[in-house]
Design an enzyme around this catalytic site. Structure first.
Site, PDB file in Angstrom:
ATOM      1  CD  GLU A 186      -2.219  -1.960  -7.795  1.00  0.00           C
ATOM      2  OE1 GLU A 186      -1.835  -2.760  -6.927  1.00  0.00           O
ATOM      3  OE2 GLU A 186      -1.770  -1.932  -8.969  1.00  0.00           O
ATOM      4  CD  GLU A 275      -3.936  -6.648  -6.582  1.00  0.00           C
ATOM      5  OE1 GLU A 275      -4.967  -6.142  -7.068  1.00  0.00           O
ATOM      6  OE2 GLU A 275      -2.830  -6.620  -7.151  1.00  0.00           O
TER       7      GLU A 275
END
Length: 436
Positions: A186, A275
């Site tokens: 991320e 994820e």
């Protein structure tokens, strides 16, 4: 995900603004049988028009389904929990992928070995993601209102690639050959870890990722933000060094799941969802029909987005597929309708995805004449659905159902007549059909 201390003293990644945290981590009640929802039909209904299942109409190859193990933050899986997660017998999840953590501190690397080694022994694909480079490679800068934001020093790109290589070599020396490693978890939601811009990520891929000794995943945007991965797809040198386009699906609306540019330029690359948890982290994973939403989410990720992998966040968590006591949750049962039957190497095949209101279908071709169909019925009434099997000589179909009162319950075998069969989809349920 940011680090948060809970009452037990474990550190875990949480973001209150987007990932609600359970107020307590107390043990959840044991799953109990419940009655069907009021108004749910209890008798077979008339079947809707047949949908065609054609094994020759192929789509993407499935890599698998999995989750994250993070011993440093929430403790390791036990031996029994590893087998529950990655085994595929009765009462097991059948996960075929494991995501592990690349700590910036090498002294933590050994924490990843035990579960990764067992998962690999059970046939799982193991891959890894880092949150931060080693401290000496990082500098701080101003990012909006954040005055102490972190980024990788430009002069350290080569050293960082070597750091990732060192982790790959460490795991290999401990009996685990990583299938792939990510550049950064991320990079576009990095308040508590290391930020990257799209141009920085593209530069690293172009100039440094070629030296990494396993497959490379990028960019793992937290919300499948296409503006972060578009520059990679549009840079031939960077794209050459990216093997897997990884993405997270936190808050991503279904209409943003398709990625036309990847279909145009991603030939030879894999597309993974690396994820997510869904629909939240604030509720028990045993709530029904809320856990049925997991089934639709996986369906959308495979059918609308055409991902080849679907990887949950923590494997063992109160909102995850395995509860803290090691038992499979309702969300886990929903995931298992895919993970136990749609195995690595299965190929998604064409089927009408939404043949009637609240019904979602996906189909997969395995070895021989094996066909797997996963049906999600989000409606409050039982419905019948007819399937017309093409180019298969199957004489019967086995099926399993999860609803308010059952988890992966085996059903009576269904006879295939003239290439067709009718499946009953109970109200608010998941049903998996397997030919053969």
């Amino acid at each position: 995900m940011s680090l948060r201390r809970n009452g037990s003293g474990d550190a875990g990644p949480e973001h209150p603004s987007r990932r609600a945290v359970l107020a307590t981590m107390s043990a959840l009640p044991v799953l109990a049988a419940t009655t069907p929802a009021a108004g749910a039909a209890r008798t077979p209904s008339a079947a809707a028009a047949a949908v065609i299942v054609d094994p020759s109409a192929t789509r993407q190859t499935i890599r698998g389904f999995g989750g994250m193990n993070h011993p440093l933050w929430i403790g390791d899986l036990t031996g029994a929990q590893r087998d529950t997660a990655f085994g595929n017998g009765d009462g097991q999840l059948g996960l075929s992928m494991l995501r592990i953590f690349v700590s910036e501190d090498r002294t933590n690397w050994s924490r990843e070995v035990a579960t990764a080694k067992r998962a690999a022994e059970l046939g799982a694909t193991v891959f890894a993601s880092p949150w931060n480079p080693p401290a000496q490679m990082v500098e701080t800068f101003v990012h909006g209102q954040q005055t102490n934001a972190k980024r990788l020093r430009y002069s350290m790109y080569g050293a960082y690639a070597q750091h990732l290589n060192d982790f790959v070599a460490f795991m290999r020396s401990n009996g685990v050959d990583l299938y792939a490693i990510s550049v950064q978890n991320e990079p576009d939601y990095a308040h508590d870890w290391t930020w990257w811009t799209p141009s920085e990520m593209t530069r690293f891929l172009r100039e440094n990722a070629g030296s990494i000794s396993t497959r490379v995943i990028a960019p793992e945007s937290f919300q499948y933000v296409k503006s972060f991965s578009d520059p990679i797809l549009n840079d031939s040198a960077a794209l050459a060094n990216m093997d897997i386009l990884g993405a997270h699906l936190y808050g991503t609306p279904f209409q943003n799941f398709p990625y036309p540019l990847f279909k145009q330029k991603g030939a030879g690359k894999e597309l993974w969802m690396t994820e997510v948890y869904y629909p939240n982290s604030s509720d028990s994973a045993d709530l029904w029909p809320q856990a049925l939403d997991v089934g639709e989410h996986i369906h959308r990720a495979l059918v609308d987005a055409e991902f080849q992998a679907y990887v949950w966040w923590y494997i063992r968590r109160s909102y995850g597929p395995m509860r803290e006591d090691g038992r499979i949750s309702k969300r886990g049962a929903s995931l298992a309708h895919f993970s136990k039957f749609v195995r690595p190497g299965h190929v998604r095949i064409a089927i009408t995805a939404n043949p009637q209101q609240n019904v979602y279908l996906s189909a997969y071709r395995g070895s021989g004449s094996r066909v797997v169909i996963v049906a999600v019925n989000k409606g409050t009434s039982q419905v019948g659905q007819q399937f017309a099997l093409q180019n298969t000589a199957s004489s019967g179909v086995s099926s399993w159902v999860t609803d308010a009162s059952r988890n992966l319950a085996s059903q009576s075998r269904i006879t295939v007549t003239n290439g067709s069969f009718t499946g009953q989809l109970p109200a608010q349920s998941l049903t998996t059909f397997v030919t053969g």
